[in-house]
Write a protein that holds these residues in place. Structure first.
Motif, PDB file in Angstrom:
ATOM      1  N   GLY A 102       7.231 -85.648  50.874  1.00  0.00           N
ATOM      2  CA  GLY A 102       7.604 -84.293  51.242  1.00  0.00           C
ATOM      3  C   GLY A 102       7.472 -83.353  50.055  1.00  0.00           C
ATOM      4  N   LEU A 103       7.945 -82.116  50.213  1.00  0.00           N
ATOM      5  CA  LEU A 103       7.896 -81.116  49.158  1.00  0.00           C
ATOM      6  C   LEU A 103       9.281 -80.972  48.537  1.00  0.00           C
ATOM      7  CD1 LEU A 103       5.818 -78.350  50.985  1.00  0.00           C
ATOM      8  CD2 LEU A 103       4.962 -80.211  49.537  1.00  0.00           C
ATOM      9  N   TRP A 104       9.320 -80.438  47.302  1.00  0.00           N
ATOM     10  CA  TRP A 104      10.607 -80.186  46.671  1.00  0.00           C
ATOM     11  C   TRP A 104      10.515 -78.985  45.743  1.00  0.00           C
ATOM     12  CZ3 TRP A 104      15.327 -81.100  47.794  1.00  0.00           C
ATOM     13  CH2 TRP A 104      16.334 -80.866  46.857  1.00  0.00           C
ATOM     14  N   ASP A 105      11.428 -78.059  45.921  1.00  0.00           N
ATOM     15  CA  ASP A 105      11.530 -76.879  45.071  1.00  0.00           C
ATOM     16  C   ASP A 105      12.788 -77.040  44.222  1.00  0.00           C
ATOM     17  OD1 ASP A 105      10.681 -74.504  44.061  1.00  0.00           O
ATOM     18  OD2 ASP A 105      11.049 -73.309  45.859  1.00  0.00           O
ATOM     19  N   THR A 106      12.627 -77.376  42.966  1.00  0.00           N
ATOM     20  CA  THR A 106      13.749 -77.713  42.092  1.00  0.00           C
ATOM     21  C   THR A 106      14.619 -76.482  41.820  1.00  0.00           C
ATOM     22  OG1 THR A 106      12.393 -79.403  41.019  1.00  0.00           O
ATOM     23  CG2 THR A 106      14.374 -78.684  39.856  1.00  0.00           C
ATOM     24  N   PRO A 107      15.922 -76.589  42.053  1.00  0.00           N
ATOM     25  CA  PRO A 107      16.799 -75.424  41.846  1.00  0.00           C
ATOM     26  C   PRO A 107      16.822 -74.898  40.414  1.00  0.00           C
ATOM     27  CG  PRO A 107      17.879 -77.023  43.269  1.00  0.00           C
ATOM     28  CD  PRO A 107      16.637 -77.684  42.753  1.00  0.00           C
ATOM     29  N   LYS A 108      16.824 -75.817  39.410  1.00  0.00           N
ATOM     30  CA  LYS A 108      16.974 -75.356  38.030  1.00  0.00           C
ATOM     31  C   LYS A 108      16.105 -76.181  37.084  1.00  0.00           C
ATOM     32  CE  LYS A 108      21.221 -74.042  36.823  1.00  0.00           C
ATOM     33  NZ  LYS A 108      22.686 -74.116  36.523  1.00  0.00           N
ATOM     34  N   LEU A 109      15.402 -75.482  36.208  1.00  0.00           N
ATOM     35  CA  LEU A 109      14.608 -76.110  35.148  1.00  0.00           C
ATOM     36  C   LEU A 109      15.102 -75.587  33.810  1.00  0.00           C
ATOM     37  CD1 LEU A 109      12.185 -77.639  33.844  1.00  0.00           C
ATOM     38  CD2 LEU A 109      10.797 -75.598  34.330  1.00  0.00           C
TER      39      LEU A 109
ATOM     40  N   ASP B  89      23.279 -68.686  34.935  1.00  0.00           N
ATOM     41  CA  ASP B  89      24.481 -69.400  34.530  1.00  0.00           C
ATOM     42  C   ASP B  89      25.551 -68.423  34.049  1.00  0.00           C
ATOM     43  OD1 ASP B  89      23.343 -71.866  35.047  1.00  0.00           O
ATOM     44  OD2 ASP B  89      22.592 -72.112  33.007  1.00  0.00           O
ATOM     45  N   THR B  90      26.797 -68.776  34.279  1.00  0.00           N
ATOM     46  CA  THR B  90      27.911 -68.022  33.715  1.00  0.00           C
ATOM     47  C   THR B  90      28.626 -68.818  32.635  1.00  0.00           C
ATOM     48  OG1 THR B  90      29.478 -68.850  35.384  1.00  0.00           O
ATOM     49  CG2 THR B  90      28.252 -66.836  35.918  1.00  0.00           C
ATOM     50  N   GLY B  91      28.257 -70.062  32.478  1.00  0.00           N
ATOM     51  CA  GLY B  91      28.873 -70.923  31.470  1.00  0.00           C
ATOM     52  C   GLY B  91      27.838 -71.852  30.879  1.00  0.00           C
ATOM     53  N   SER B  92      28.269 -73.048  30.488  1.00  0.00           N
ATOM     54  CA  SER B  92      27.362 -74.008  29.846  1.00  0.00           C
ATOM     55  C   SER B  92      27.217 -75.285  30.655  1.00  0.00           C
ATOM     56  CB  SER B  92      27.854 -74.332  28.433  1.00  0.00           C
ATOM     57  OG  SER B  92      29.157 -74.880  28.478  1.00  0.00           O
ATOM     58  N   ASP B  93      27.447 -75.182  31.960  1.00  0.00           N
ATOM     59  CA  ASP B  93      27.323 -76.337  32.846  1.00  0.00           C
ATOM     60  C   ASP B  93      25.952 -76.316  33.497  1.00  0.00           C
ATOM     61  OD1 ASP B  93      27.576 -78.430  34.619  1.00  0.00           O
ATOM     62  OD2 ASP B  93      29.063 -77.435  35.894  1.00  0.00           O
ATOM     63  N   LEU B  94      25.120 -77.337  33.193  1.00  0.00           N
ATOM     64  CA  LEU B  94      23.778 -77.394  33.768  1.00  0.00           C
ATOM     65  C   LEU B  94      23.805 -77.469  35.283  1.00  0.00           C
ATOM     66  CD1 LEU B  94      23.148 -78.059  30.772  1.00  0.00           C
ATOM     67  CD2 LEU B  94      21.467 -79.722  31.588  1.00  0.00           C
ATOM     68  N   MET B  95      24.880 -77.983  35.851  1.00  0.00           N
ATOM     69  CA  MET B  95      24.949 -78.180  37.293  1.00  0.00           C
ATOM     70  C   MET B  95      25.548 -76.980  38.025  1.00  0.00           C
ATOM     71  SD  MET B  95      23.570 -81.071  37.177  1.00  0.00           S
ATOM     72  CE  MET B  95      23.527 -81.344  38.946  1.00  0.00           C
ATOM     73  N   GLU B  96      25.860 -75.901  37.313  1.00  0.00           N
ATOM     74  CA  GLU B  96      26.455 -74.726  37.946  1.00  0.00           C
ATOM     75  C   GLU B  96      25.552 -74.185  39.059  1.00  0.00           C
ATOM     76  OE1 GLU B  96      28.301 -70.341  36.748  1.00  0.00           O
ATOM     77  OE2 GLU B  96      27.121 -71.496  35.288  1.00  0.00           O
ATOM     78  N   HIS B  97      26.137 -73.846  40.173  1.00  0.00           N
ATOM     79  CA  HIS B  97      25.457 -73.281  41.348  1.00  0.00           C
ATOM     80  C   HIS B  97      24.618 -74.291  42.124  1.00  0.00           C
ATOM     81  CE1 HIS B  97      26.864 -69.514  39.865  1.00  0.00           C
ATOM     82  NE2 HIS B  97      25.958 -69.381  38.907  1.00  0.00           N
ATOM     83  N   THR B  98      24.595 -75.548  41.691  1.00  0.00           N
ATOM     84  CA  THR B  98      23.903 -76.572  42.467  1.00  0.00           C
ATOM     85  C   THR B  98      24.916 -77.214  43.412  1.00  0.00           C
ATOM     86  OG1 THR B  98      24.355 -78.390  40.933  1.00  0.00           O
ATOM     87  CG2 THR B  98      22.403 -77.038  40.495  1.00  0.00           C
TER      88      THR B  98
END
Length: 350
Positions: free
Chosen positions: A260-267, A337-346
């Motif tokens: 399938g296809l994948w559009d990565t949320p964050k790079l 990002d609003t902080g330093s968390d790579l997973m923010e908004h995921t």
């Protein structure tokens, strides 16, 4: 040999090899019944079969260089059946009697089904030097699915493949790494690196892995190759394209059929100045048995890379291209990002 420091280990006292046509048989036995074997291979043996009185087990299909094999019952001896003389690839072997694998034994999981974080280091040790503190936090403290995919396979320096596994294990990463087929080649020039790897299919390989693992976050090298390494530059040069192309149905259609296809949320890219974050690597992890910080874990992991001692070290110097704390959000589908968390908004970071 016995595995040092493991009370549950019993030595494999006797070996017997005999050749019949193309197959080679090897027997391992012990005075104490054992229910697991830990084998470190010099190179992968391919598929082989373990047999014992009343049972058998097909092994080697997962392709683990450090392989912890659970037997369905306790046995006094097992025989190995190889298609060729792969028993010669055994560097070290231990037998274990009961319970979970003791400290120092790597009980690898297969690569992720889906990854929270997918990192694309170039060489064995790059994962530790640049991404190690970050990856250890998310693997150990957050318990996320962390997958690594290395552009190069050090098959001309096989000791580095062992260093790679030892370092990843120290970082708390338990999913077995993916290795590309590119050969290690030192250059400071992106064009020279691209010409050298023109037939290696690196971009297609990256697209396939992104579609396969469907990561929420991808980590890549500095655009300028940290200290200027051309292969680091090339890895990220392709990765920036691969993230876009993995979502494009017109490109690599056979891979799309498979995954399938994948559009990565964050790079995120190492040292990228825009949308930058400085990751906290100095807070002790509650879930680390030794109470270490991510920086200390990365330092310990680099101790596994004996061949690189004289060249590099793990750093958090903000003025150094080796700094393991600085990343930039190169591409996002979910906002800044609003902080330093790579997973923010995921999905994991909500």
């Amino acid at each position: 040999t016995c595995m040092p420091g493991a009370s549950a280990a019993s030595c494999l006292a006797r070996y017997r090899a005999s050749a019949t046509w193309a197959r080679v048989m090897e027997e391992a036995s012990s005075e104490m019944p054992f229910s697991a074997l830990y084998i470190i291979w010099d190179k992968l043996p391919g598929r082989f079969t373990l047999t014992w009185e009343g049972g058998s087990l097909v092994c080697g299909e997962e392709g683990f260089l450090h392989d912890y094999i659970r037997l369905p019952e306790a046995v006094a001896s097992v025989s190995f059946e190889f298609e060729e003389e792969a028993y010669r690839y055994i560097c070290r072997m231990g037998a274990y009697t009961y319970g979970t694998a003791p400290e120092g034994v790597q009980d690898w999981l297969p690569p992720c089904e889906t990854a929270d974080i997918l990192a694309f280091p170039t060489h064995a040790d790059d994962d530790v030097l640049f991404f190690g503190a970050v990856l250890s936090h998310y693997a150990i403290e957050e318990g996320l699915a962390v997958q690594t995919a290395f552009m190069t396979d050090h098959y001309y320096e096989p000791f580095r493949n062992h260093e790679r596994l030892n370092g990843l294990w120290e970082l708390g990463i338990r999913h077995y790494p993916i290795l590309g087929t590119a050969r290690d080649f030192y250059t400071m020039d992106l064009t020279e690196a691209a010409n050298y790897h023109a037939n290696d299919g690196i971009l297609e390989w990256q697209v396939e892995l992104i579609r396969r693992f469907e990561p929420l976050v991808i980590l890549g090298h500095d655009i300028d190759g940290e200290y200027g390494h051309g292969q680091h530059k090339l890895n990220t040069h392709y990765l920036i394209q691969a993230v876009e192309q993995a979502a494009d149905a017109r490109l690599y259609p056979m891979i799309a059929v498979k995954y399938g296809l994948w559009d990565t949320p964050k790079l995120y890219l190492h040292l990228y100045a825009e949308n930058g974050i400085v990751f906290d690597v100095n807070t002790a992890l509650n879930n680390d048995p030794q109470g270490r910080t991510p920086f200390e874990i990365a330092q310990d992991a680099f101790e596994c890379h004996v061949s690189q001692y004289n060249y590099f070290s793990v750093s958090q110097n903000p003025y150094s291209e080796m700094d393991c704390t600085r990343f930039g959000l190169y591409r996002t589908l979910v906002g800044e990002d609003t902080g330093s968390d790579l997973m923010e908004h995921t999905e994991r970071g909500e």
